[in-house]
Enzyme design. Structure first.
Site, PDB file in Angstrom:
ATOM      1  N   LYS A 189      38.020  35.798   2.996  1.00  0.00           N
ATOM      2  CA  LYS A 189      37.805  36.977   2.015  1.00  0.00           C
ATOM      3  C   LYS A 189      37.529  36.440   0.445  1.00  0.00           C
ATOM      4  CE  LYS A 189      39.551  40.875   4.298  1.00  0.00           C
ATOM      5  NZ  LYS A 189      40.876  42.249   3.415  1.00  0.00           N
ATOM      6  N   ASP A 215      39.544  47.234   0.169  1.00  0.00           N
ATOM      7  CA  ASP A 215      41.027  47.987   1.076  1.00  0.00           C
ATOM      8  C   ASP A 215      41.533  48.246   0.228  1.00  0.00           C
ATOM      9  OD1 ASP A 215      40.309  46.126   2.644  1.00  0.00           O
ATOM     10  OD2 ASP A 215      41.088  44.316   1.943  1.00  0.00           O
TER      11      ASP A 215
END
Ligand code: ATR
Length: 288
Positions: free
Chosen positions: A77, A113
């Site tokens: 990520k 997210d």
């Protein structure tokens, strides 16, 4: 909108890459949407180790592997962020990307997210963002996305509590004066009259121990939420519910964070339904 590359059979191809990747529920989520929306396409999990990431991204950019885009998970990520051609403001502030797509030959990156966290609470606990004081436990990668969402929603007093205080202090320096860092010893004072508590740590995951917190000093009607979703009702949520707090589990965030990616790759915005949620719960129970 992504360049929706077509495979020989006319389907759009998306992926989730990571290592390990076998436990990812993303193929099940996106597969359900492809099926119910009648879209010709695929979404596959691919194991990509750290040493293979640059080659995978090169093949993606050149169109060689035929993918339109996909999701990125642990441990890529943060690194993929450096490999993309354009990283949007959200991903830059969070310092990590989880969603990639090709646009005019360029590799774009964002982070969904924070969206997933807020959209889930909008759905299951409308008005959650009206609280003034929130407590966030944990100062890792997941915490950064939650802090971003809280600030974006205008919450003005965020107590960031972490075992390693220096990590909480570093995030306070990154996100600004809205964040007030502290250590575990500051937790019970932080909870006093707070309207929202979020666990962003792995405490309580897969049966791991979690400290006994007292949520009873929070504001009446306060919301306690956890990003852990195995088990669905974590030790923090069990305790909070017993003390009369509202609770929201972590599965909703997982489902909602998948929505923007699907819309970008496949061109249709999917719904998070009870049917989808139950399907994932059944799968979690099957593999418990
Ligand atoms: P992620 O990217 O999933 O957030 P991470 O960056 O490893 O993962 O962060 C994990 C978080 O859980 C951290 O806040 C960590 O606290 P430290 O910064 O002190 O390591 C927290 N954490 C993990 N195990 C913990 C424990 N047993 N007690 C308290 N906090 C814990």
């Amino acid at each position: 909108m992504a360049e929706n590359e077509q495979t020989a059979d006319g389907g759009i191809k998306a992926f989730v890459i990571g290592s390990p990747i076998t436990h990812s529920r993303s193929p099940m989520i996106h597969g359900h949407w492809l099926k119910t929306l009648g879209i010709a396409g695929s979404y596959e999990a691919i194991t990509v180790d750290s040493g293979e990431l640059a080659d995978f991204v090169d093949a993606l950019k050149s169109g060689k592997n035929g993918f339109t885009g996909g999701n990125v998970t642990i441990p890529h990520k943060e690194v993929v962020f450096e490999l993309a051609d354009h990283v949007d403001e959200t991903a830059r502030l969070i310092g990590a990307a989880n969603t990639l797509w090709l646009e005019d030959g360029r590799l774009m990156a964002t982070n969904t997210d924070a969206y997933g966290f807020a959209a889930n609470l909008d759905n299951c606990s409308p008005g959650w963002d009206a609280c003034e004081k929130a407590v966030v436990l944990g100062a890792g990668g997941a915490s950064r996305a939650i802090l971003y969402a809280l600030i974006e929603r205008g919450i003005t007093d965020i107590r960031l509590i972490n075992r390693t205080v220096s990590r909480a202090e570093a995030l306070a320096a990154r996100f600004g004066p809205t964040i007030r860092p502290g250590g575990m010893q500051d937790l019970s004072a932080a909870l006093d009259s707070a309207g929202l508590f979020i666990n962003t740590t792995s405490l309580g995951m897969d049966g791991a121990a979690a400290p006994e917190l007292d949520f009873s000093t929070m504001k009446p009607g306060a919301l306690v939420t956890d990003i852990v979703y195995v088990p669905l009702k974590t030790p923090f949520l069990t305790k909070a519910e017993a003390q009369g707090m509202k609770i929201a589990d972590g599965l909703g965030m997982l489902l909602h964070q998948a929505v923007p990616g699907f819309a970008i790759w496949f061109g249709t915005r999917p719904e998070v339904t009870d049917e989808l949620r139950q399907m994932i719960i059944n799968d979690l129970e099957l593999h418990a």
